[in-house]
Design a protein around this motif. Sequence first.
Motif, PDB file in Angstrom:
ATOM      1  N   PHE A   5     -34.569 -10.712 -13.960  1.00 31.25           N
ATOM      2  CA  PHE A   5     -33.405 -11.439 -13.248  1.00 31.25           C
ATOM      3  C   PHE A   5     -32.917 -10.492 -11.837  1.00 31.25           C
ATOM      4  N   THR A   6     -32.928 -10.993 -10.939  1.00 28.19           N
ATOM      5  CA  THR A   6     -32.380 -10.254  -9.464  1.00 28.19           C
ATOM      6  C   THR A   6     -31.507 -11.141  -8.985  1.00 28.19           C
ATOM      7  N   LEU A   7     -30.352 -10.289  -8.256  1.00 35.36           N
ATOM      8  CA  LEU A   7     -29.559 -11.074  -7.382  1.00 35.36           C
ATOM      9  C   LEU A   7     -29.160 -10.172  -6.168  1.00 35.36           C
ATOM     10  N   ALA A   8     -28.753 -10.785  -5.159  1.00 35.46           N
ATOM     11  CA  ALA A   8     -28.416 -10.173  -4.024  1.00 35.46           C
ATOM     12  C   ALA A   8     -26.952  -9.792  -3.961  1.00 35.46           C
ATOM     13  N   PRO A   9     -26.478  -8.664  -4.212  1.00 34.31           N
ATOM     14  CA  PRO A   9     -25.107  -8.394  -4.022  1.00 34.31           C
ATOM     15  C   PRO A   9     -24.536  -8.936  -2.904  1.00 34.31           C
ATOM     16  N   THR A  10     -23.320  -9.637  -3.128  1.00 33.71           N
ATOM     17  CA  THR A  10     -22.808 -10.250  -1.652  1.00 33.71           C
ATOM     18  C   THR A  10     -21.468 -10.280  -1.961  1.00 33.71           C
ATOM     19  N   PRO A  11     -20.640  -8.952  -2.072  1.00 31.19           N
ATOM     20  CA  PRO A  11     -19.108  -9.059  -2.104  1.00 31.19           C
ATOM     21  C   PRO A  11     -18.474  -8.784  -0.765  1.00 31.19           C
ATOM     22  N   ALA A  55     -35.227 -15.028  -2.900  1.00 29.38           N
ATOM     23  CA  ALA A  55     -34.707 -16.371  -3.709  1.00 29.38           C
ATOM     24  C   ALA A  55     -33.196 -16.630  -3.927  1.00 29.38           C
ATOM     25  N   TRP A  56     -32.648 -15.400  -4.328  1.00 32.36           N
ATOM     26  CA  TRP A  56     -31.423 -15.231  -4.688  1.00 32.36           C
ATOM     27  C   TRP A  56     -30.442 -15.848  -3.559  1.00 32.36           C
ATOM     28  N   LEU A  57     -30.558 -15.279  -2.406  1.00 26.36           N
ATOM     29  CA  LEU A  57     -29.944 -15.616  -1.225  1.00 26.36           C
ATOM     30  C   LEU A  57     -30.306 -17.334  -0.907  1.00 26.36           C
ATOM     31  N   ARG A  58     -31.484 -17.503  -0.801  1.00 24.45           N
ATOM     32  CA  ARG A  58     -32.054 -19.156  -0.532  1.00 24.45           C
ATOM     33  C   ARG A  58     -31.307 -20.122  -1.501  1.00 24.45           C
ATOM     34  N   PHE A  72     -19.291 -22.014 -10.063  1.00 25.35           N
ATOM     35  CA  PHE A  72     -20.472 -20.920  -9.664  1.00 25.35           C
ATOM     36  C   PHE A  72     -20.598 -19.685 -10.368  1.00 25.35           C
ATOM     37  N   CYS A  73     -19.260 -19.321 -10.758  1.00 28.45           N
ATOM     38  CA  CYS A  73     -19.166 -17.966 -11.778  1.00 28.45           C
ATOM     39  C   CYS A  73     -19.700 -18.503 -12.913  1.00 28.45           C
ATOM     40  N   ARG A  74     -19.447 -19.297 -13.731  1.00 26.54           N
ATOM     41  CA  ARG A  74     -19.996 -19.778 -14.811  1.00 26.54           C
ATOM     42  C   ARG A  74     -21.442 -19.876 -14.798  1.00 26.54           C
ATOM     43  N   ALA A  75     -22.107 -20.367 -14.002  1.00 30.00           N
ATOM     44  CA  ALA A  75     -23.522 -20.494 -13.754  1.00 30.00           C
ATOM     45  C   ALA A  75     -24.128 -19.363 -13.561  1.00 30.00           C
ATOM     46  N   VAL A  76     -23.535 -18.263 -12.844  1.00 26.96           N
ATOM     47  CA  VAL A  76     -24.226 -17.154 -12.706  1.00 26.96           C
ATOM     48  C   VAL A  76     -24.020 -16.330 -13.832  1.00 26.96           C
ATOM     49  N   VAL A  77     -22.894 -16.366 -14.525  1.00 27.70           N
ATOM     50  CA  VAL A  77     -22.969 -15.584 -15.757  1.00 27.70           C
ATOM     51  C   VAL A  77     -24.063 -16.122 -16.736  1.00 27.70           C
ATOM     52  N   GLU A  78     -24.040 -17.409 -16.980  1.00 29.90           N
ATOM     53  CA  GLU A  78     -25.189 -17.961 -17.865  1.00 29.90           C
ATOM     54  C   GLU A  78     -26.254 -17.346 -17.528  1.00 29.90           C
ATOM     55  N   LEU A  79     -26.832 -17.059 -16.223  1.00 20.52           N
ATOM     56  CA  LEU A  79     -27.977 -16.502 -15.894  1.00 20.52           C
ATOM     57  C   LEU A  79     -28.094 -15.048 -15.870  1.00 20.52           C
ATOM     58  N   MET A  80     -27.070 -14.402 -15.933  1.00 18.41           N
ATOM     59  CA  MET A  80     -26.989 -12.921 -16.127  1.00 18.41           C
ATOM     60  C   MET A  80     -27.447 -12.629 -17.711  1.00 18.41           C
ATOM     61  N   HIS A  81     -26.778 -13.609 -18.465  1.00 21.56           N
ATOM     62  CA  HIS A  81     -27.011 -13.403 -19.805  1.00 21.56           C
ATOM     63  C   HIS A  81     -28.257 -13.937 -20.597  1.00 21.56           C
ATOM     64  N   ALA A  82     -28.882 -14.755 -19.820  1.00 17.15           N
ATOM     65  CA  ALA A  82     -29.738 -15.660 -20.054  1.00 17.15           C
ATOM     66  C   ALA A  82     -31.137 -14.837 -21.189  1.00 17.15           C
ATOM     67  N   GLN A  83     -31.262 -13.706 -20.821  1.00 11.69           N
ATOM     68  CA  GLN A  83     -32.574 -13.050 -21.377  1.00 11.69           C
ATOM     69  C   GLN A  83     -31.930 -11.769 -22.331  1.00 11.69           C
ATOM     70  N   ASP A  84     -30.863 -11.320 -22.071  1.00 14.34           N
ATOM     71  CA  ASP A  84     -30.252 -10.144 -22.840  1.00 14.34           C
ATOM     72  C   ASP A  84     -28.924  -9.936 -22.491  1.00 14.34           C
ATOM     73  N   ASP A  85     -27.987 -10.130 -23.569  1.00 13.22           N
ATOM     74  CA  ASP A  85     -26.494 -10.025 -23.526  1.00 13.22           C
ATOM     75  C   ASP A  85     -26.004  -8.581 -22.999  1.00 13.22           C
TER      76      ASP A  85
END
Length: 118
Positions: A5-11, A55-58, A72-85
């Motif tokens: 899992f990879t994301l682009a930090p976008t703060p 891909a994350w940005l796109r 958005f936050c719910r969906a991202v949290v779900e992705l973040m935890h999908a493989q390993d809590d």
Amino acid sequence: PPYDFTLAPTPPPDIDVERWNASLDMLEQWGPKRLCLTHFGEVDTVGEQIERVRAWLRDWGPKARDLEKAEFCRAVVELMHAQDDEIGERLEQAAPPDQLWLGLDRYWRKKAEREAAA
């Protein structure tokens, strides 16, 4: 298995998707053999890592524009935890989903303002 899992930090405040991609282009041109990622160590699959950021940005950049913050936050949290809590918790600390949304939301608002002024 590896955690891919990879994301682009976008703060906030100044995320610019086009510049993110230009930076990724520059990084690719340098031809590094590995990347050292803050919080997550070394990555030897440089091309794959760069593509996952793209891909994350796109994929998720427009979702921040189109979804409400909570959705958005719910969906991202779900992705973040999908493989390993445990890793999901680390991801949430390193890149809080609400901050990802806030940066992208500001990017889209500013972009719309620039386009309206042109």
